[in-house]
Design a protein around this motif. Sequence first.
Motif, PDB file in Angstrom:
ATOM      1  N   LYS A   1       0.830  -1.213   0.000  1.00  0.00           N
ATOM      2  CA  LYS A   1       0.000   0.000   0.000  1.00  0.00           C
ATOM      3  C   LYS A   1       0.858   1.255   0.000  1.00  0.00           C
ATOM      4  O   LYS A   1       0.581   2.217  -0.726  1.00  0.00           O
ATOM      5  CB  LYS A   1      -0.925   0.012   1.225  1.00  0.00           C
ATOM      6  CG  LYS A   1      -2.198  -0.784   1.062  1.00  0.00           C
ATOM      7  CD  LYS A   1      -3.083  -0.615   2.298  1.00  0.00           C
ATOM      8  CE  LYS A   1      -4.327  -1.478   2.193  1.00  0.00           C
ATOM      9  NZ  LYS A   1      -5.181  -1.348   3.399  1.00  0.00           N
ATOM     10  N   LEU A   2       1.901   1.262   0.829  1.00  0.00           N
ATOM     11  CA  LEU A   2       2.776   2.437   0.895  1.00  0.00           C
ATOM     12  C   LEU A   2       3.410   2.717  -0.461  1.00  0.00           C
ATOM     13  O   LEU A   2       3.533   3.873  -0.871  1.00  0.00           O
ATOM     14  CB  LEU A   2       3.874   2.216   1.949  1.00  0.00           C
ATOM     15  CG  LEU A   2       3.413   2.173   3.410  1.00  0.00           C
ATOM     16  CD1 LEU A   2       4.587   1.832   4.316  1.00  0.00           C
ATOM     17  CD2 LEU A   2       2.801   3.506   3.816  1.00  0.00           C
ATOM     18  N   ILE A   3       3.814   1.646  -1.160  1.00  0.00           N
ATOM     19  CA  ILE A   3       4.460   1.816  -2.464  1.00  0.00           C
ATOM     20  C   ILE A   3       3.484   2.346  -3.501  1.00  0.00           C
ATOM     21  O   ILE A   3       3.710   3.381  -4.138  1.00  0.00           O
ATOM     22  CB  ILE A   3       5.061   0.475  -2.959  1.00  0.00           C
ATOM     23  CG1 ILE A   3       6.213   0.031  -2.035  1.00  0.00           C
ATOM     24  CG2 ILE A   3       5.536   0.591  -4.405  1.00  0.00           C
ATOM     25  CD1 ILE A   3       7.409   0.936  -2.052  1.00  0.00           C
ATOM     26  N   TYR A   4       2.354   1.641  -3.683  1.00  0.00           N
ATOM     27  CA  TYR A   4       1.513   2.036  -4.808  1.00  0.00           C
ATOM     28  C   TYR A   4       0.675   3.279  -4.520  1.00  0.00           C
ATOM     29  O   TYR A   4       0.315   4.001  -5.451  1.00  0.00           O
ATOM     30  CB  TYR A   4       0.672   0.865  -5.334  1.00  0.00           C
ATOM     31  CG  TYR A   4      -0.426   0.319  -4.463  1.00  0.00           C
ATOM     32  CD1 TYR A   4      -1.564   1.054  -4.178  1.00  0.00           C
ATOM     33  CD2 TYR A   4      -0.351  -0.984  -3.968  1.00  0.00           C
ATOM     34  CE1 TYR A   4      -2.595   0.517  -3.412  1.00  0.00           C
ATOM     35  CE2 TYR A   4      -1.376  -1.521  -3.201  1.00  0.00           C
ATOM     36  CZ  TYR A   4      -2.495  -0.766  -2.923  1.00  0.00           C
ATOM     37  OH  TYR A   4      -3.518  -1.288  -2.169  1.00  0.00           O
ATOM     38  N   LYS A   5       0.403   3.573  -3.254  1.00  0.00           N
ATOM     39  CA  LYS A   5      -0.321   4.816  -2.969  1.00  0.00           C
ATOM     40  C   LYS A   5       0.543   6.026  -3.288  1.00  0.00           C
ATOM     41  O   LYS A   5       0.068   7.009  -3.856  1.00  0.00           O
ATOM     42  CB  LYS A   5      -0.784   4.841  -1.511  1.00  0.00           C
ATOM     43  CG  LYS A   5      -2.010   3.971  -1.251  1.00  0.00           C
ATOM     44  CD  LYS A   5      -2.528   4.123   0.172  1.00  0.00           C
ATOM     45  CE  LYS A   5      -3.813   3.314   0.366  1.00  0.00           C
ATOM     46  NZ  LYS A   5      -4.366   3.476   1.727  1.00  0.00           N
ATOM     47  N   GLY A   6       1.822   5.955  -2.914  1.00  0.00           N
ATOM     48  CA  GLY A   6       2.733   7.051  -3.252  1.00  0.00           C
ATOM     49  C   GLY A   6       2.853   7.222  -4.758  1.00  0.00           C
ATOM     50  O   GLY A   6       2.833   8.349  -5.281  1.00  0.00           O
ATOM     51  N   TRP A   7       2.961   6.106  -5.478  1.00  0.00           N
ATOM     52  CA  TRP A   7       3.101   6.153  -6.945  1.00  0.00           C
ATOM     53  C   TRP A   7       1.833   6.722  -7.583  1.00  0.00           C
ATOM     54  O   TRP A   7       1.905   7.585  -8.467  1.00  0.00           O
ATOM     55  CB  TRP A   7       3.381   4.747  -7.463  1.00  0.00           C
ATOM     56  CG  TRP A   7       3.775   4.668  -8.901  1.00  0.00           C
ATOM     57  CD1 TRP A   7       5.037   4.727  -9.423  1.00  0.00           C
ATOM     58  CD2 TRP A   7       2.882   4.529 -10.036  1.00  0.00           C
ATOM     59  NE1 TRP A   7       5.004   4.622 -10.788  1.00  0.00           N
ATOM     60  CE2 TRP A   7       3.690   4.498 -11.196  1.00  0.00           C
ATOM     61  CE3 TRP A   7       1.510   4.420 -10.172  1.00  0.00           C
ATOM     62  CZ2 TRP A   7       3.162   4.364 -12.479  1.00  0.00           C
ATOM     63  CZ3 TRP A   7       0.974   4.293 -11.442  1.00  0.00           C
ATOM     64  CH2 TRP A   7       1.787   4.265 -12.578  1.00  0.00           C
ATOM     65  N   LEU A   8       0.673   6.253  -7.145  1.00  0.00           N
ATOM     66  CA  LEU A   8      -0.583   6.724  -7.732  1.00  0.00           C
ATOM     67  C   LEU A   8      -0.873   8.188  -7.391  1.00  0.00           C
ATOM     68  O   LEU A   8      -1.467   8.913  -8.197  1.00  0.00           O
ATOM     69  CB  LEU A   8      -1.739   5.844  -7.259  1.00  0.00           C
ATOM     70  CG  LEU A   8      -1.774   4.442  -7.868  1.00  0.00           C
ATOM     71  CD1 LEU A   8      -2.785   3.560  -7.148  1.00  0.00           C
ATOM     72  CD2 LEU A   8      -2.109   4.489  -9.355  1.00  0.00           C
ATOM     73  N   ASN A   9      -0.453   8.642  -6.221  1.00  0.00           N
ATOM     74  CA  ASN A   9      -0.615  10.063  -5.906  1.00  0.00           C
ATOM     75  C   ASN A   9       0.192  10.927  -6.869  1.00  0.00           C
ATOM     76  O   ASN A   9      -0.233  12.025  -7.242  1.00  0.00           O
ATOM     77  CB  ASN A   9      -0.191  10.343  -4.460  1.00  0.00           C
ATOM     78  CG  ASN A   9      -1.218   9.864  -3.457  1.00  0.00           C
ATOM     79  OD1 ASN A   9      -2.411   9.794  -3.768  1.00  0.00           O
ATOM     80  ND2 ASN A   9      -0.786   9.504  -2.265  1.00  0.00           N
ATOM     81  N   ASN A  10       1.354  10.433  -7.280  1.00  0.00           N
ATOM     82  CA  ASN A  10       2.174  11.163  -8.254  1.00  0.00           C
ATOM     83  C   ASN A  10       1.570  11.138  -9.651  1.00  0.00           C
ATOM     84  O   ASN A  10       1.605  12.130 -10.369  1.00  0.00           O
ATOM     85  CB  ASN A  10       3.583  10.567  -8.314  1.00  0.00           C
ATOM     86  CG  ASN A  10       4.530  11.206  -7.326  1.00  0.00           C
ATOM     87  OD1 ASN A  10       4.234  12.245  -6.738  1.00  0.00           O
ATOM     88  ND2 ASN A  10       5.661  10.577  -7.107  1.00  0.00           N
ATOM     89  N   PHE A  11       1.022   9.977 -10.035  1.00  0.00           N
ATOM     90  CA  PHE A  11       0.612   9.787 -11.432  1.00  0.00           C
ATOM     91  C   PHE A  11      -0.904   9.720 -11.614  1.00  0.00           C
ATOM     92  O   PHE A  11      -1.385   9.165 -12.595  1.00  0.00           O
ATOM     93  CB  PHE A  11       1.283   8.524 -11.988  1.00  0.00           C
ATOM     94  CG  PHE A  11       2.779   8.654 -12.088  1.00  0.00           C
ATOM     95  CD1 PHE A  11       3.347   9.471 -13.055  1.00  0.00           C
ATOM     96  CD2 PHE A  11       3.609   7.994 -11.204  1.00  0.00           C
ATOM     97  CE1 PHE A  11       4.723   9.610 -13.144  1.00  0.00           C
ATOM     98  CE2 PHE A  11       4.982   8.132 -11.281  1.00  0.00           C
ATOM     99  CZ  PHE A  11       5.541   8.944 -12.259  1.00  0.00           C
ATOM    100  N   ARG A  12      -1.626  10.305 -10.690  1.00  0.00           N
ATOM    101  CA  ARG A  12      -3.092  10.254 -10.774  1.00  0.00           C
ATOM    102  C   ARG A  12      -3.656  11.065 -11.933  1.00  0.00           C
ATOM    103  O   ARG A  12      -4.819  10.900 -12.301  1.00  0.00           O
ATOM    104  CB  ARG A  12      -3.712  10.753  -9.467  1.00  0.00           C
ATOM    105  CG  ARG A  12      -3.441  12.206  -9.136  1.00  0.00           C
ATOM    106  CD  ARG A  12      -4.116  12.601  -7.825  1.00  0.00           C
ATOM    107  NE  ARG A  12      -3.920  13.995  -7.487  1.00  0.00           N
ATOM    108  CZ  ARG A  12      -2.941  14.455  -6.727  1.00  0.00           C
ATOM    109  NH1 ARG A  12      -2.040  13.612  -6.249  1.00  0.00           N
ATOM    110  NH2 ARG A  12      -2.834  15.740  -6.455  1.00  0.00           N
TER     111      ARG A  12
END
Length: 423
Positions: free
Chosen positions: A320-331
């Motif tokens: 969750k920590l990994i993909y939430k950070g990534w998706l916040n960047n690339f939303r």
Amino acid sequence: MIAKVVAARNLSDACKRVVRNKGSAGIDGMPTTALKAFIEAHRSEVVHQLISKSYRPQAIKGVAIPKPNGKTRLLGVPTVVDRWLQQAVSQQLAIHFELNFEAESYGFRPRKNLQQAVLKSQEFINDGYQDVVDIDLKSFFDEVQHYKLLQLIHHKVKCQTTLWLIRKWLRAPILKNGRLHKRRKGLPQGSPLSPLLSNILLDQLDKHLKAMGLRFIRYADDFSIYTKSKAAARSIGNAVYLFLKDKLDLPVNRSKSGIRRPSSFKVLGYRFTPIYKKGVKGTYQLVVGKSAWQTLKRKLRYLTRKTLPLSLAERLQRLKLIYKGWLNNFRLGAIQTKLKKVDEWLRNRLRYCIWHDWKKPERKRKNLIRLGVKQDQAYAWSRTRMGGWAVAQSPILRTTITQKRLRKRGFESMLEYYLKVKF
């Protein structure tokens, strides 16, 4: 200024920020969780050392982190105490510089972010400025000349003690492969002070571009300039190259720089693709670049290695920590279709981990029965000679370790989270 730096409120705020940011220990091994206790015991001693100029920063720990192209980037990790003091100086320096920074600078600034920079880039392109000057600064954080930076700070901050302290941090040696190396230029990536120092230096570039009346964006050392013709782009590119070389003493990576059209241009991990609609021409939407997808999958793959000694709950929490950070960047990107495929791949990886954790055939048989598989079928699958990855993708696990069951254990699909932050 040093009096404001060592003020109790400023040091307390800096401590809270460093503890909140966590991060690894420096060469002394002190974790961020030990910082508060250290400050309670030694604050007056450290303050005295700063004011009397007897403070000596410790060496920086060099840590190699992987880049998407397979190479590594050297991250410099100061000790927690040095990070605390750098944060205290950064907070006071920002008061002198922040208000004079240009609006086109989006990196490491209050109320500014990556998404704003990307949307401004898209706005320029869709307004017809589609010949983009894309300049890559060669190893920017390794090439910053200390004397240039200290001169710029001295223009606004006359405090000799603060300048002395910043210079000490800039010159602190770095520990690489068990050996200390001197540093005569460059900023350590990983220092709380480096983002502000990079903005102070590159603000000179922003002001130069602004004076030329150009449309541009900058996020830390990533910047691009938007023009309406190749001729204009070529002329501007040459002028900016000379300014960087002569005024800021910064080298340009010519092999990665050039004039781009939107379809071949990347900005902060995003790409642009044309929108094919009747009556719509020259308009582009945002998608995520290939290297950003590769970085995400590499991190997810590591956390779903079957041999990684983690419980399912720990694994899901870290994912969750990994993909939430990534998706916040690339939303901002149109990525729903691709996310659906990555989600399916990730669920299969998790099923593979669960199958591996069951280990012995008898345990596999019992767990399959608990999940609703008939006894004879459970026995056959528990003794199968198929590889674990093949079993993970087979109907026996896809119909038993379902999305619903994974969700009960704490799994949230990337697509579900993306739809939340997108809309």
